[in-house]
Design an enzyme around this catalytic site. Sequence first.
Site, mmCIF file in Angstrom:
data_model
loop_
_atom_site.group_PDB
_atom_site.id
_atom_site.type_symbol
_atom_site.label_atom_id
_atom_site.label_comp_id
_atom_site.label_asym_id
_atom_site.label_seq_id
_atom_site.Cartn_x
_atom_site.Cartn_y
_atom_site.Cartn_z
ATOM 1 N N GLY A 124 37.116 -40.542 -26.055
ATOM 2 C CA GLY A 124 37.291 -41.502 -24.971
ATOM 3 C C GLY A 124 36.242 -41.322 -23.901
ATOM 4 O O GLY A 124 35.040 -41.371 -24.170
ATOM 5 N N ASP A 125 36.691 -41.111 -22.653
ATOM 6 C CA ASP A 125 35.751 -40.890 -21.546
ATOM 7 C C ASP A 125 35.663 -39.418 -21.178
ATOM 8 O O ASP A 125 35.294 -39.078 -20.054
ATOM 9 C CB ASP A 125 36.184 -41.714 -20.325
ATOM 10 C CG ASP A 125 37.578 -41.326 -19.839
ATOM 11 O OD1 ASP A 125 38.353 -40.779 -20.659
ATOM 12 O OD2 ASP A 125 37.883 -41.564 -18.661
ATOM 13 N N GLU A 126 35.985 -38.520 -22.105
ATOM 14 C CA GLU A 126 35.975 -37.082 -21.857
ATOM 15 C C GLU A 126 34.790 -36.438 -22.570
ATOM 16 O O GLU A 126 34.533 -36.715 -23.752
ATOM 17 C CB GLU A 126 37.277 -36.448 -22.335
ATOM 18 C CG GLU A 126 38.510 -36.956 -21.604
ATOM 19 C CD GLU A 126 39.790 -36.414 -22.221
ATOM 20 O OE1 GLU A 126 39.717 -35.909 -23.363
ATOM 21 O OE2 GLU A 126 40.842 -36.491 -21.572
#
Length: 347
Positions: free
Chosen positions: A256-258
């Site tokens: 994801g956005d990690e």
Amino acid sequence: RNASNRYYVAVLDARGQRMLQVQRPVQGAFDGLARRAAAVFLPRPATAQVEGSGPGTTGLGEVQLRSDGRVLLADLGLLLLALLGCVAVTALAVWAVSRRLTALIVQPLRAMVELTRAVRSSRSFERRAAPSSVLELNALADDFNALLDELQRQQRRITARHNDLRRSNESLRHASLHDVLTGLPNRSHLFEHLAAVFERCQRQGGQAAVLFIDVDRFKQVNDTLGHAVGDALLVELAQRLQSAVRESDFVARHGGDEFLAVLFPVGDEAEVRQCVDRLRGALARPLRLDNGLNLPLSVSIGVALFPAQGTSVDELVRAADAAMYRDKVRPSVAQDRAMPQSEPASP
């Protein structure tokens, strides 16, 4: 009788009484050797009867001749020399013929054997057999060269196929270990790298740091500006993170956005803080969108040290994740700038 009495010319009467005997004395070693040879090869004397000339007369006697072997020995010597000459000529002819056969047959066959050994051991399919003046060997060399041509073509096809498979395997491995969107290592590659780094830290007595990086308000960006802008933000973030860390460090997309950054080696917490400051500095410049808007790059970063805050991959990732959430809820006016602005970016 002694040996000297064995070589003579004698005349006997009708009663067998010796009337006359002529014997040449031995003169030198050759005569002695010749008379011994005559005793072996001519043991009996040659005889001739002497007949009367009148009617009714009987034999008058006989003449006995025993050779002294000089002529026999000379003939034997000449025969031996002739035999030796024949043997020498035969040997010379055999030597010349053998050399000719060696040049015509043996050497080409030996060269073909060496060529076969080289092809078998080192795969030297580019080598060729030399032509021969012997028609049969020349035909054999042509057939062997044709076989080498075919083997060389097969080798080239196999090599090309092997290279294609190797590139395909490398491509598949790269795809299995890297994120499609950002090109960074993916979660599987990240955990493999973390395990290797922790093993080196335990063996060498060093320490490493795990940075858990999360994009602030990423869902809001996707909902308001679309997933294409969100993907562009992730790609830009990945490039800036990659350029801000050291060559020995490792940046991966966790999902994801990690993102996770693995710092190794690290000396103390001050060095880790300096790396965090570099990362935040790399993200200070906002992302310029195609519509002219500027999208600030705001992230939350959590840090966990190995082995102080965990001795396994899961422990360190959980500790860094918890530190990231503590950083995300910190009071900051920077979160007010997480949405796109219409002012142009500063140069």
